[in-house]
Design an enzyme around this catalytic site. Structure first.
Site, PDB file in Angstrom:
ATOM      1  N   CYS A 379      56.203 -10.517 -24.677  1.00  0.00           N
ATOM      2  CA  CYS A 379      56.095 -11.958 -24.466  1.00  0.00           C
ATOM      3  C   CYS A 379      57.334 -12.477 -23.724  1.00  0.00           C
ATOM      4  CB  CYS A 379      55.863 -12.668 -25.799  1.00  0.00           C
ATOM      5  SG  CYS A 379      55.243 -14.356 -25.620  1.00  0.00           S
ATOM      6  N   HIS A 515      51.171  -9.525 -27.457  1.00  0.00           N
ATOM      7  CA  HIS A 515      51.890  -9.047 -28.643  1.00  0.00           C
ATOM      8  C   HIS A 515      51.200  -7.808 -29.209  1.00  0.00           C
ATOM      9  CE1 HIS A 515      54.690 -12.482 -29.331  1.00  0.00           C
ATOM     10  NE2 HIS A 515      53.771 -13.135 -28.631  1.00  0.00           N
ATOM     11  N   GLU A 517      52.248  -5.707 -31.269  1.00  0.00           N
ATOM     12  CA  GLU A 517      52.584  -5.448 -32.676  1.00  0.00           C
ATOM     13  C   GLU A 517      51.499  -5.914 -33.631  1.00  0.00           C
ATOM     14  OE1 GLU A 517      54.702  -9.461 -31.787  1.00  0.00           O
ATOM     15  OE2 GLU A 517      54.083  -7.647 -30.727  1.00  0.00           O
TER      16      GLU A 517
END
Length: 545
Positions: A379, A515, A517
């Site tokens: 990001c 993102h 994750e």
């Protein structure tokens, strides 16, 4: 199909680990072939955590459908296969907002709006809606029993037990059983008082999870069972443990899943926890270790980067490497220089908002690029990598983002509404446009460039990853940056938004606007994090030579 509900509450103190306990139980039930989901009910007045400070609340977890939710939903997705959605998390603020909107519209036909029945009914409706189509729904009530904020939620679940039937509802209460060194024993009185508090609300717990720094002895569990009116086999000891991924096996070894299945009259096979046994084995038997520096602005509270930290650990599991994470304040890089980045095997810059510490992140990206250190930007981490490359390689002195310097000469990152197309006309995208307004949130399709490093890692042409950002790469300046050697490795579905960039002449330099994750799990890992940790190990070996 009848849905069964497990309501998870906490007592004595906060931070007992209700979310992990609920997720671990859900993992066991899922391993028995049941269709399971988990909900989190937060008692704070904010409508959602989207605008809350990361240093107070921790990270904002983004679901596939674009909901900004509590970080516990990240735990849920890491433990079970069910994808969370906006139906899996709501707050007091959201409930009151919905009820007041209905009142303004006249939906209540002039009735006096009260906590009971209007607020409690709204809570029950949300729980039932979120649990539709599942065999078992675990509902975690945020906060601690006794907090005034939690009372409407507790009253709502009490009513649900009456309306749905006790044969389809179960109350699981987490409580603290402290050990007093002076007395040389654990103390059960806090648990008794916590259960008494629940009983005063009208809730009799069916299962007690006793949190302690050690195993609660059988005689103490029997005492708790007798005084709290709970079957002895339903008093579970949950001691502090070195890995959260051992908790499913710990709960199963005490027969918690058997007790619940019998209570709900569910006929299902024994749980197969072989996948979790493999995770625990990989974690306990690493072949080495690497040190990865994470440069951010919220490092005072590691929970602000919870999913990133977990995803790095998952990347370590897939490479049989222990990942030591060094949290570095980006302002320290600004004041002390790149010395704070020495002795790292890789550098990661996660997402964030605001100008504070941005120059330190740009310095970190520069250090990684010039020293061939593996770099993963997420990001804002992609945006600072772009700014650094534009300034120092592409000849765009002072390149910046309009988020930080609105009138900069080279706005390589800008709001969607600030873009101009190739004809020089302002391109306006509003809420009705395909890609939303100035905030892209949730799962978005990304097309990977053939021959790119990320295409090789993913092994797929098209992927879906989750976003949460307002700013994007400015396409008007992209050609000049590409000409200097930066490769666009991923584009949005309409091929207009840059999603991934990489440096072909660098051992491992990848930055993405999304993102990754949020979709990493201990059992499956994630291609980017697995590749990143592998690159860190390779860099370490090169340094040793």
């Amino acid at each position: 199909m009848t849905t069964n509900y497990i309501f998870v509450t906490g007592g004595v103190v906060s931070s007992l680990g209700k979310g992990i306990a609920a997720a671990s139980l859900a993992a066991i039930l899922e391993a028995r072939g049941l269709n399971v989901t988990i909900m989190k009910l937060d008692p704070y007045i904010n409508v959602d955590p989207g605008t809350m400070s990361p240093t107070q609340h921790g990270e904002v977890f983004v679901t596939e459908d674009g909901a900004e939710t509590d970080l516990d939903l990240g735990h849920y997705e890491r433990f079970i296969r069910t994808k969370m959605s906006r139906r899996n998390n709501f707050t007091t603020g959201r409930i009151y907002s919905d009820v007041l909107r209905k009142e303004r519209r006249g939906d209540y036909l002039g009735a006096t709006i009260q906590v009971i029945p209007h607020i409690t009914n709204a809570i029950k409706e949300r729980i039932i809606e979120g649990g539709e189509g599942h065999d078992v729904v675990l509902v975690e009530i945020g906060g601690t029993v006794g907090d005034i904020e939690s009372l409407p939620f507790l009253e709502a679940i009490r009513q649900m037990a009456v309306q749905v039937g006790r044969e389809h509802t179960l109350f699981m209460h987490l409580t603290l059983v402290p050990y007093l060194a002076a007395a040389g024993e654990v103390k059960t009185k806090p648990t008794q008082h916590s259960v008494k508090e629940l009983l005063s609300i009208g809730i009799q717990p069916d299962v007690l999870i006793c949190r302690s720094d050690r195993t609660v002895p059988a005689n103490e569990r029997a005492k708790i069972a007798l005084f709290c009116n709970v079957p002895e086999k339903a008093v579970i000891s949950l001691k502090d443990i070195d890995s959260i991924y051992k908790i499913p096996a710990l709960l199963k070894s005490q027969g918690l899943d058997d007790y619940i299945c019998k209570r709900f009259s569910l006929n299902c096979p024994e749980a197969n926890l072989s996948e979790w046994e493999q995770v625990v084995y990989e974690e306990a038997n690493p072949g080495g270790e690497v040190t990865i520096g994470m440069v951010g602005k919220y490092v005072a509270l590691p929970d602000a980067y919870k999913s990133v930290i977990e995803a790095l650990k998952h990347g370590g599991l897939k490479n049989r490497l222990t990942v030591n994470i060094k949290l570095i304040d980006s302002q320290d890089v600004e004041t002390r220089g790149v010395e704070v980045l020495k002795d790292l095997d890789a550098i990661l810059i996660p997402g964030g908002f605001g100008y504070r510490g941005v120059e330190g992140k740009i310095m970190s990206a520069n250090y990684a690029r010039e020293n061939n250190i593996p770099y993963l930007g997420i990001c804002l981490g992609m945006q600072v990598a772009l700014m650094e490359f534009a300034r120092n390689v592409a000849g765009m002195e002072g390149a910046n983002s309009t988020e930080f310097v609105p009138d900069c000469k080279y706005p390589v990152v800008a709001l969607i509404t600030e873009w101009r197309d190739e004809n020089g006309d302002v391109e306006v995208r509003d809420e009705a446009s395909d890609l939303g307004g100035t905030m892209r949130v949730g799962g978005q399709q990304c097309h990977l460039t053939e021959g790119s490093l990320v295409r090789q890692m993913y092994g797929e042409q098209t992927i879906i990853e989750r976003h949460r950002h307002r700013y994007e790469v400015n396409n008007m300046l992209l050609k000049q940056i590409e000409a200097a050697g930066l490769r666009v490795a991923g584009l949005s579905a309409d091929r207009k938004l840059v999603e991934i960039v990489e440096l072909p002449d660098h051992p491992w330099f990848v930055a993405c606007q999304f993102h990754p994750e949020f979709t990493s799990t201990p059992r499956d890992g994630h291609p980017l994090f697995a590749g990143f940790v592998k690159a860190a190990g390779a860099y370490q070996k090169r340094q040793v030579k």
